[in-house]
Design an enzyme around this catalytic site. Structure first.
Site, short mmCIF file in Angstrom:
data_model
loop_
_atom_site.label_atom_id
_atom_site.label_comp_id
_atom_site.label_asym_id
_atom_site.label_seq_id
_atom_site.Cartn_x
_atom_site.Cartn_y
_atom_site.Cartn_z
CG ASP A 263 -8.00 2.74 -8.98
OD1 ASP A 263 -7.59 2.94 -7.84
OD2 ASP A 263 -7.84 1.66 -9.60
CD GLU B 80 -4.31 5.27 -6.84
OE1 GLU B 80 -3.83 4.62 -5.91
OE2 GLU B 80 -4.72 4.71 -7.88
C1 NOJ Z 1 -5.68 1.72 -6.12
C2 NOJ Z 1 -6.59 1.52 -4.96
O1 NOJ Z 1 -6.43 2.57 -4.06
C3 NOJ Z 1 -6.27 0.18 -4.34
O2 NOJ Z 1 -7.04 -0.02 -3.18
C4 NOJ Z 1 -6.49 -0.90 -5.35
O3 NOJ Z 1 -6.13 -2.16 -4.79
C5 NOJ Z 1 -5.69 -0.65 -6.62
N1 NOJ Z 1 -5.90 0.68 -7.10
C6 NOJ Z 1 -6.05 -1.61 -7.71
O4 NOJ Z 1 -7.35 -1.34 -8.14
#
Ligand code: NOJ
Length: 551
Positions: free
Chosen positions: A205, A247
């Protein structure tokens, strides 16, 4: 059935993204749980997907739906126990399904004991330095604010510490300090904890933001890649057939840094900019946005793979488009400001397609045939709707609709107790859109999706092949050939317009081959050196296998 020993499994995968909370509640408390997800694994398997990605399920105050973690090595009590997670994992593996979880390491919740210890520790101490502190809130002025609708600064004041702390996302999500070797050590421990249990892949993430440096945008820094290489070295040293998925919402030419040399950083990365362009092209009835972004997408190492998607649990992000394109997308898909958040669009696929079955099928046909591993968002396989009146991005995270019974078969709790209301409107409500009804009809969206996924899975060219984009004169037609040594090429022809369209394709490279329509097996006239003429229905598409030899 057990998992096949295949290090590149993610290249042949179709991934189903699910949320434990939203899938099935077996305890009657209004919240989905691991026993529920486990009970529905046969359903997941029946879709033909090969992996399941689950959103964060760790203890958390749930102010960012679990991306605000307060304990990395346990399960949120509302979702079950570690033992139940293990049982779910084993049950998935027994069905040949790989499991991808989240490694959310850029930040923790402010409720994490590390943060509590840090804010109370002496400035400059190792404990304090678990996070990023400053006496002013003016450092790193070039860094943009991601959650622009709710946050005004990336710094927040902590009265206990008497300092500001750094956060790329919500103010209750302080960023960990990866310059502290101790942080890198505990993060690696968290990774091992889940890998030891048998998790097959980890979505990293917010991975571009691990490190901060003056005078930069605090993203994609060389030191961030060094951290990734450390984690990857540990992954490769101790485990087999595992995968990292980055991501990183960036241009493809920047994202490829996250593949490293193909062996030392991430195996996969999301292709973010492709997604809004699929929607744009469809609305404009013009292939240009898609063919342009694909031609800007560099080759990637043969061990690596894009993850492609139409919708997910977040807003449809419009960070990777121009201001004009963003305005266009808003007008086209989010005319009501309620449908927008942080500059993006918080809607599901079916409502964005105005529930037009041809459009929904066309978008999925592209998703399933473009280069990369497709990631399907739970509920989109039955055409679920959204609820734009729920806060944040919760409108696309409502309970899965299984049956026309109470709460859509998701839970026996009183409706008022559910973590979020089930969709109830006349078009997308659970009485109209549910798995049970669609199971009965051979031509339901659900069964159509199953057939298309099954078809894709019969041909390795989709997951592993290259792409040759054709450029016929008629711009509503988007057409490409997928190629892989030792396999028949697959020609995809798609009509992005709402009207019938003719097209002549230059297929002279494939002279002598015979196109066979893949969903029905019909043989078309053989290809010669002459232009190849086809007509397509509104939003129609063909998947054509270009076979050798006479048929
Ligand atoms: C990316 C995630 O996909 C999202 O849902 C989240 O709010 C942010 N990271 C922060 O953790």
């Amino acid at each position: 059935m057990t998992l096949v020993d295949e290090p590149l499994w993610y290249k042949d995968a179709v991934v189903y993204q699910a949320h434990v909370r939203a899938f099935l509640d077996t305890t009657g408390d209004g919240v989905g749980d691991f026993p529920g997800l486990m009970r529905k694994l046969d359903y997941v398997k029946s879709l033909g997907v090969t992996a399941i990605w689950i959103l964060p399920f760790y203890p958390s105050p749930l102010k960012d739906d679990g991306y605000d973690i307060s304990n990395y090595q346990n399960v949120h009590p509302a979702y079950g126990t570690l033992r139940e997670f293990r049982a779910f994992l084993d049950a998935a593996h027994a069905r040949g399904l790989r499991v991808i979880t989240e490694l959310v390491i850029n930040h923790t919740s402010d409720q994490h004991p590390w943060f509590d210890a840090a804010r109370r520790a002496k400035p400059g101490s190792n404990k304090r330095d678990f996070y990023v502190w400053s006496d002013t809130d003016t450092r790193y002025p070039d860094v943009r604010i991601i959650f622009s609708d709710t946050e005004h600064s990336n710094w927040s004041w902590d009265p206990i510490a008497g300092q500001y702390y750094w956060h790329r996302f919500f103010h209750h999500q302080p960023d960990l300090n990866f310059d502290n070797p101790q942080v890198r050590k505990v993060v690696a421990r968290v990774m091992r904890f889940w890998l030891d249990m048998g998790v097959d892949g980890m979505r990293l993430d917010a991975v571009p933001y691990l490190i901060e440096r003056d005078g930069t945008q605090c993203a994609n820094l060389p030191e961030t890649h060094a951290v990734l290489r450390e984690l990857r070295a540990e992954l490769d040293a101790k485990y087999k057939n595992r995968m990292f998925l980055a991501e990183a919402n960036l241009w493809p030419s920047d994202v490829i840094q996250y593949f490293g040399n193909g062996e030392n950083e991430c195996h996969m990365a999301f292709h973010f900019p492709l997604m809004p362009r699929l929607f744009m092209a469809l609305r404009q009835g013009d292939r240009h946005p898609i063919s342009e972004i694909l031609s800007q997408t560099p080759e990637i190492p043969s061990t690596c793979q894009w993850a492609i998607f139409l919708r997910n649990h977040d807003e449809l992000t419009l960070e990777m488009v121009t201001d004009e394109e963003r305005d266009y997308m808003h007008q086209a898909y989010a005319h009501d400001p309620q449908m927008r958040i942080n500059g993006g669009i918080r809607r599901r696929l079916a409502p964005m397609m105005e529930n037009n079955r041809q459009r929904i099928e066309l978008m999925n046909a592209l998703l399933l045939s473009l280069p990369g591993t497709p990631v399907l968002y739970y509920g989109d396989e039955i055409g679920m709707g959204d609820n734009v009146y729920l806060g944040d991005r919760n409108g696309v995270r409502t309970p899965m609709q299984w049956t026309p019974d109470r709460n859509g078969g998701f839970s026996m709790a009183d409706p008022a107790r559910l973590y979020a209301p089930v969709i109830m409107d006349p078009v997308y409500g659970y009485q109209a859109v549910n798995v049970e009804a669609q199971e009965r009809l051979p031509f339901s969206l659900l069964n159509w999706m199953r057939r298309m996924i099954a078809l894709r899975q019969q041909h390795r060219v989709f997951g592993r092949g290259g792409i040759d984009i054709l450029r016929p004169e008629n711009r509503p037609i988007f057409s490409f050939v997928r190629t892989l040594d030792g396999e028949a090429p697959v020609l995809v022809v798609a009509n992005l317009a709402s009207t019938v369209q003719p097209v002549t394709l230059d297929l002279s490279n494939y002279t002598g081959r015979t196109p066979v329509e893949m969903t029905g097996g019909t043989t078309l006239p053989p290809i010669t050196t002459a232009p190849y003429f086809l007509t397509l229905a509104p939003y129609g598409f063909y998947w054509l296998r270009l076979e050798t030899g006479a048929r």
